[in-house]
Design an enzyme around this catalytic site. Structure first.
Site, PDB file in Angstrom:
ATOM      1  CE1 TYR A  92      -4.216   1.607   0.371  1.00 34.49           C
ATOM      2  CE2 TYR A  92      -3.116   2.985   1.984  1.00 34.49           C
ATOM      3  CZ  TYR A  92      -4.196   2.731   1.166  1.00 34.49           C
ATOM      4  OH  TYR A  92      -5.258   3.600   1.155  1.00 34.49           O
ATOM      5  CB  SER A 189       0.920  -5.381   2.898  1.00 31.10           C
ATOM      6  OG  SER A 189      -0.005  -4.521   3.532  1.00 31.10           O
ATOM      7  CD  GLN A 190      -2.101  -1.709  -2.650  1.00 33.16           C
ATOM      8  OE1 GLN A 190      -2.985  -0.885  -2.535  1.00 33.16           O
ATOM      9  NE2 GLN A 190      -0.918  -1.420  -3.183  1.00 33.16           N
ATOM     10  CG  ASP A 275      -0.188  -7.599  10.506  1.00 33.52           C
ATOM     11  OD1 ASP A 275      -0.455  -6.392  10.644  1.00 33.52           O
ATOM     12  OD2 ASP A 275       0.028  -8.133   9.398  1.00 33.52           O
ATOM     13  CG  HIS A 305       1.685  -5.019   8.148  1.00 28.76           C
ATOM     14  ND1 HIS A 305       0.843  -6.049   7.768  1.00 28.76           N
ATOM     15  CD2 HIS A 305       1.814  -4.223   7.047  1.00 28.76           C
ATOM     16  CE1 HIS A 305       0.486  -5.884   6.511  1.00 28.76           C
ATOM     17  NE2 HIS A 305       1.066  -4.788   6.045  1.00 28.76           N
TER      18      HIS A 305
END
Length: 324
Positions: A92, A189-190, A275, A305
């Site tokens: 992200y 993540s993203q 996370d 994370h």
């Protein structure tokens, strides 16, 4: 930072009901067919990255709406092809960065195709982006990308991003240096959320590396964490009263659990139990719905994370081994 979600024993069995619209498959079939119909030829321009062991191509291809999407293709110099390829998606706020940021997979003898994220890549000096998003969502939005067009799945930002990502696999597979039968998708993540979507949407993807994935099990995510980016949705709902039904209807077309349930191949996930950005239960919701031929998950009990960071990249290298 502390353990805040379900216990590991509970997570292993956590397989929530999916919120899936009746026209999910029809929506995505139409979306991808429209994008393919608007596609023009990809451009692979040799790029002098001052790297002696790889060949680099500054790439441009047609994504959603025919919009041009930037990517890097990095191929081991002198390798006899066609080669397996990892299609890499970005976290992200980030963009494709620079070619020297992406040498791990070429060091294994594989090609890597690093896909820009439209509209992102202007918040980090080492994750520079080069692709605008010329299509607006039309509704008010919280800062960030999560609520851009969120009142209508047709206008939602991630419809464009996921379509770009699927098109990237087609573009990579068509390059003469790449074996279209040996393509993996990967991201954290993203990027992990995007990889999950592509694995569910593209029949040719047989391998996925999904690291602490975002964009999964939205209804739970917005109630168990107050961290961004999920908090962007909360902020939107806090001011746009009466829009909850529209918001979650839109998000149901983009939920990682629904894409995982359509996956055909194998996957290596990772999860970090502390996370607070991508809560462990949202990761396991996707993992436990994965319908492909094989799946494994690497658990990092004491991490946030960042997950396993470099350790997880080592785990991916070993797991991919003879699989690609």
């Amino acid at each position: 930072m502390a353990l805040f979600d379900l216990s590991l024993d509970e997570l292993r069995d956590y397989r929530p009901d999916r919120d899936e619209p009746a026209d999910f498959d029809a929506f995505w079939k139409r979306t991808l067919e429209e994008a393919a119909g608007q596609a023009e030829a990809a451009a692979f321009t040799p790029y002098d990255a001052a790297l002696s062991t790889v060949d680099v191509y500054d790439t441009s291809f047609s994504g959603w709406g025919g919009h041009r999407i930037a990517a890097w293709l990095v191929v081991p110099k002198g390798a006899e092809g066609p080669l397996p390829c990892v299609v890499q998606y970005i976290g992200y706020g980030g963009g494709r960065g620079m070619p020297h940021d992406h040498l791990m997979w070429p060091a294994t003898g594989r090609a890597v195709f690093v896909v820009d994220v439209r509209g992102q890549g202007a918040v980090s000096h080492d994750r520079i982006g080069h692709t605008p998003d010329p299509h607006g969502g039309g509704n008010p939005q919280a800062p960030g990308f999560m609520t851009r067009g969120i009142l209508d799945p047709e206008a939602y930002y991630y419809r464009r991003v996921f379509t770009d990502a699927v098109r990237a696999v087609d573009v990579a597979a068509a390059h003469p240096a790449i074996d279209g039968e040996r393509i993996a998708v990967a991201g954290a993540s993203q990027g992990g959320g995007i990889a999950t979507a592509v694995a569910g949407l593209h029949a040719g993807v047989q391998t996925a590396l999904i690291d602490v994935p975002f964009l999964s099990h939205f209804r739970r995510a917005v109630t168990v964490t107050d961290e961004d980016p999920y908090q962007e949705i909360v902020n939107f709902l806090a001011t746009q009263h009466g829009k909850e039904e529209d918001v979650f209807r839109t998000l149901s077309y983009f939920d990682g659990t629904n894409f995982a349930a359509r996956a055909r191949g194998r996957a290596l996930y990772s999860v970090a139990l502390m996370d607070q950005i991508c809560p462990p239960s949202t990761v396991y919701a996707s993992y436990n719905h994965w319908a492909g031929s094989e799946k494994d998950i690497t658990v990092y009990p004491w991490n946030g994370h960042e997950g396993g960071a470099s350790y997880n990249r080592g785990a991916q290298l070993r797991w991919l081994g003879g699989r690609l």
